[in-house]
Design an enzyme around this catalytic site. Structure first.
Site, PDB file in Angstrom:
ATOM      1  N   THR A  20      -2.618  -1.062   3.851  1.00 47.12           N
ATOM      2  CA  THR A  20      -3.171  -2.325   3.353  1.00 47.12           C
ATOM      3  C   THR A  20      -3.273  -3.363   4.450  1.00 47.12           C
ATOM      4  O   THR A  20      -4.147  -4.225   4.422  1.00 47.12           O
ATOM      5  CB  THR A  20      -2.287  -2.837   2.195  1.00 47.12           C
ATOM      6  OG1 THR A  20      -2.365  -1.883   1.147  1.00 47.12           O
ATOM      7  CG2 THR A  20      -2.752  -4.182   1.682  1.00 47.12           C
ATOM      8  N   TYR A  34      -8.600  -3.405  -3.660  1.00 40.83           N
ATOM      9  CA  TYR A  34      -9.192  -3.391  -2.319  1.00 40.83           C
ATOM     10  C   TYR A  34      -9.116  -1.965  -1.811  1.00 40.83           C
ATOM     11  O   TYR A  34      -8.540  -1.095  -2.461  1.00 40.83           O
ATOM     12  CB  TYR A  34      -8.392  -4.319  -1.381  1.00 40.83           C
ATOM     13  CG  TYR A  34      -6.928  -3.903  -1.305  1.00 40.83           C
ATOM     14  CD1 TYR A  34      -5.988  -4.446  -2.172  1.00 40.83           C
ATOM     15  CD2 TYR A  34      -6.503  -2.923  -0.406  1.00 40.83           C
ATOM     16  CE1 TYR A  34      -4.665  -4.028  -2.149  1.00 40.83           C
ATOM     17  CE2 TYR A  34      -5.181  -2.501  -0.375  1.00 40.83           C
ATOM     18  CZ  TYR A  34      -4.266  -3.049  -1.252  1.00 40.83           C
ATOM     19  OH  TYR A  34      -2.961  -2.626  -1.234  1.00 40.83           O
ATOM     20  N   SER A  67      -1.122   5.147   3.224  1.00 46.94           N
ATOM     21  CA  SER A  67       0.108   5.873   3.578  1.00 46.94           C
ATOM     22  C   SER A  67       0.558   6.869   2.521  1.00 46.94           C
ATOM     23  O   SER A  67       1.371   7.752   2.804  1.00 46.94           O
ATOM     24  CB  SER A  67       1.228   4.899   3.924  1.00 46.94           C
ATOM     25  OG  SER A  67       1.773   4.312   2.778  1.00 46.94           O
ATOM     26  N   THR A 100       2.394   0.555   3.068  1.00 47.05           N
ATOM     27  CA  THR A 100       3.761   0.292   2.617  1.00 47.05           C
ATOM     28  C   THR A 100       4.302   1.383   1.693  1.00 47.05           C
ATOM     29  O   THR A 100       5.509   1.474   1.495  1.00 47.05           O
ATOM     30  CB  THR A 100       3.843  -1.059   1.896  1.00 47.05           C
ATOM     31  OG1 THR A 100       2.906  -1.062   0.828  1.00 47.05           O
ATOM     32  CG2 THR A 100       3.581  -2.203   2.847  1.00 47.05           C
ATOM     33  N   ASP A 101       3.406   2.224   1.129  1.00 49.01           N
ATOM     34  CA  ASP A 101       3.873   3.196   0.128  1.00 49.01           C
ATOM     35  C   ASP A 101       4.875   4.206   0.699  1.00 49.01           C
ATOM     36  O   ASP A 101       5.817   4.594   0.011  1.00 49.01           O
ATOM     37  CB  ASP A 101       2.678   3.930  -0.498  1.00 49.01           C
ATOM     38  CG  ASP A 101       1.886   3.012  -1.423  1.00 49.01           C
ATOM     39  OD1 ASP A 101       2.361   1.886  -1.697  1.00 49.01           O
ATOM     40  OD2 ASP A 101       0.800   3.415  -1.874  1.00 49.01           O
ATOM     41  N   LYS A 173      10.718   0.192  -0.433  1.00 52.45           N
ATOM     42  CA  LYS A 173       9.770  -0.624  -1.202  1.00 52.45           C
ATOM     43  C   LYS A 173      10.277  -0.672  -2.637  1.00 52.45           C
ATOM     44  O   LYS A 173      10.290   0.342  -3.328  1.00 52.45           O
ATOM     45  CB  LYS A 173       8.377  -0.001  -1.128  1.00 52.45           C
ATOM     46  CG  LYS A 173       7.293  -0.829  -1.790  1.00 52.45           C
ATOM     47  CD  LYS A 173       5.921  -0.186  -1.575  1.00 52.45           C
ATOM     48  CE  LYS A 173       4.814  -1.047  -2.147  1.00 52.45           C
ATOM     49  NZ  LYS A 173       3.479  -0.496  -1.857  1.00 52.45           N
ATOM     50  N   GLU A 294      30.588  13.865 -10.864  1.00 53.36           N
ATOM     51  CA  GLU A 294      29.482  14.224 -11.765  1.00 53.36           C
ATOM     52  C   GLU A 294      29.202  15.724 -11.809  1.00 53.36           C
ATOM     53  O   GLU A 294      29.037  16.312 -12.862  1.00 53.36           O
ATOM     54  CB  GLU A 294      28.208  13.463 -11.398  1.00 53.36           C
ATOM     55  CG  GLU A 294      27.090  13.532 -12.396  1.00 53.36           C
ATOM     56  CD  GLU A 294      27.507  12.949 -13.734  1.00 53.36           C
ATOM     57  OE1 GLU A 294      27.296  13.665 -14.733  1.00 53.36           O
ATOM     58  OE2 GLU A 294      28.029  11.841 -13.775  1.00 53.36           O
TER      59      GLU A 294
HETATM   60  N1  ASN Z   1       0.491  -2.020   0.539  1.00 49.54           N
HETATM   61  C1  ASN Z   1       0.074  -0.827   0.983  1.00 49.54           C
HETATM   62  O1  ASN Z   1       0.001  -0.651   2.178  1.00 49.54           O
HETATM   63  C2  ASN Z   1      -0.241   0.228  -0.027  1.00 49.54           C
HETATM   64  C3  ASN Z   1      -1.206   1.299   0.396  1.00 49.54           C
HETATM   65  N2  ASN Z   1      -1.456   2.185  -0.720  1.00 49.54           N
HETATM   66  C4  ASN Z   1      -0.660   2.160   1.524  1.00 49.54           C
HETATM   67  O2  ASN Z   1       0.479   2.538   1.509  1.00 49.54           O
HETATM   68  O3  ASN Z   1      -1.390   2.483   2.423  1.00 49.54           O
END
Ligand code: ASN
Length: 337
Positions: A20, A34, A67, A100-101, A173, A294
């Protein structure tokens, strides 16, 4: 005079992978709708002229993907390029722009396999650069600031999101719609304010220089898969993953990595067949799985992931399996890294 000043600045290379932070939407109101991985690294760097005051910055487009689509081959490719740059005398710090994923996975992977004390900073954004209040510009500025600072050396791979400096091992995340998305159960290591880093704590786990793993010795990564647990869960996924060749299965367990009585016999059988069973937890704010709490891990010869979430446990398991298939050794690594 200008040339003199530039010569004193650190040399930072920004490796771009997409996400992103390189995303673009149709209008400034599109913060969530986007396309990721659209804008090239030259354009991203050119959009922040203030970077020139922090460091001599140059960009390299390693890949251009969202990602969630990162593969093990992509990880190895990125890891090898980072190692080459880290070995280069005229590189002082490395920044990786990333979606970020799976950012937390890549950051942890690099933390395990890069033999350098030079700063390696992984950074992304929650909104594309075309959106109002886009966060990528400041996140990237902060990443370059940390990458060019001597204080950041030897602290392992770091992540700069939302003004915080997080350990690449711990950070995850935690929410997908806020810019305050990246958290660690153990807290950030520091803050970046106006291009200056402020440090408060250090990572305690083995990383980079102190790691027994080295990207230069890793030819390929073994297949490690994750199975999610919940009420009424069946053993179908576990069996299918093993059948498709998984060397280890990460049990993304409920609570403290608990295992449904319907699944226990299957996991025992899979372990007898040679598949490593690694118990982790998918609780949201950070799991804490202990041996023989457990489930009788000693008796079943299973491994626990301790505080690593399932996706981070997969990364460590893959890297660890390049060295050993001994469950006791694996468990040692899960305590130490
Ligand atoms: N905020 C992001 O970067 C999400 C995006 N789907 C990625 O991981 O490339």
């Amino acid at each position: 005079k200008e040339v003199e000043t530039q010569a004193k600045l650190a040399n930072v290379v920004v490796l771009a992978t997409g996400g992103t932070i390189a995303g673009a939407g149709a209008s400034a109101a599109n913060s969530a709708t986007y396309q990721a991985a659209k804008v090239g690294i030259e354009q991203l760097i050119a959009g922040i002229p203030e970077l020139n005051k922090l460091a001599n910055v140059r960009g390299e487009q390693v890949m251009q993907i969202a990602s969630e689509s990162i593969t093990n081959d992509n990880l190895l490719q990125l890891g090898r390029r980072v190692a080459e740059l880290a070995d280069s005398k005229d590189v002082d710090g490395i920044v990786i722009t990333h979606g970020t994923d799976t950012l937390e996975e890549t950051a942890y992977f690099l933390n395990l396999v890069e033999k350098t004390d030079k700063p390696i900073i992984v950074v992304g954004s929650m909104r594309p650069g075309t959106a109002m209040s886009a966060d990528g510009m400041l996140n990237l500025y902060n990443a370059v600031a940390v990458a060019s600072s001597k204080d950041a050396r030897g602290k392992g791979v770091l992540v700069t999101m939302n003004d915080e400096i997080q350990s690449g091992r711990d950070v995850s995340k935690m929410i997908n719609i806020k810019t305050e998305a990246f958290k660690s159960a153990w807290g950030p290591l520091g803050m970046v304010v106006e291009g200056k880093s402020y440090w408060f704590r250090l990572p305690a786990k083995r990383h980079t220089m102190d790691s027994e793993f080295d990207i230069k010795n890793i030819k390929s990564l073994p297949d490690v898969e994750i199975a999610y647990s919940y009420g009424n869960v069946s053993d179908t996924a576990y069996k299918a993953l093993a059948q498709s060749g998984a060397k280890a299965i990460i049990h993304a367990g409920t609570g403290n990595g608990s295992v449904s009585s319907r699944v226990v016999p299957t996991l025992q059988a899979l372990r007898k067949d040679g598949v490593q069973i690694i118990r982790s937890s998918h609780v949201n704010a950070g799991g804490f799985v202990l041996r023989n709490a457990e489930q009788p891990d000693d008796k079943y010869d299973w491994v626990v992931a301790h505080d690593l979430n399932p996706q981070k446990a997969r990364i460590l398991a893959m890297v660890a399996l390049t060295k050993t298939n001994d469950s006791k050794e694996l468990q040692r690594m899960f305590w130490e890294y």
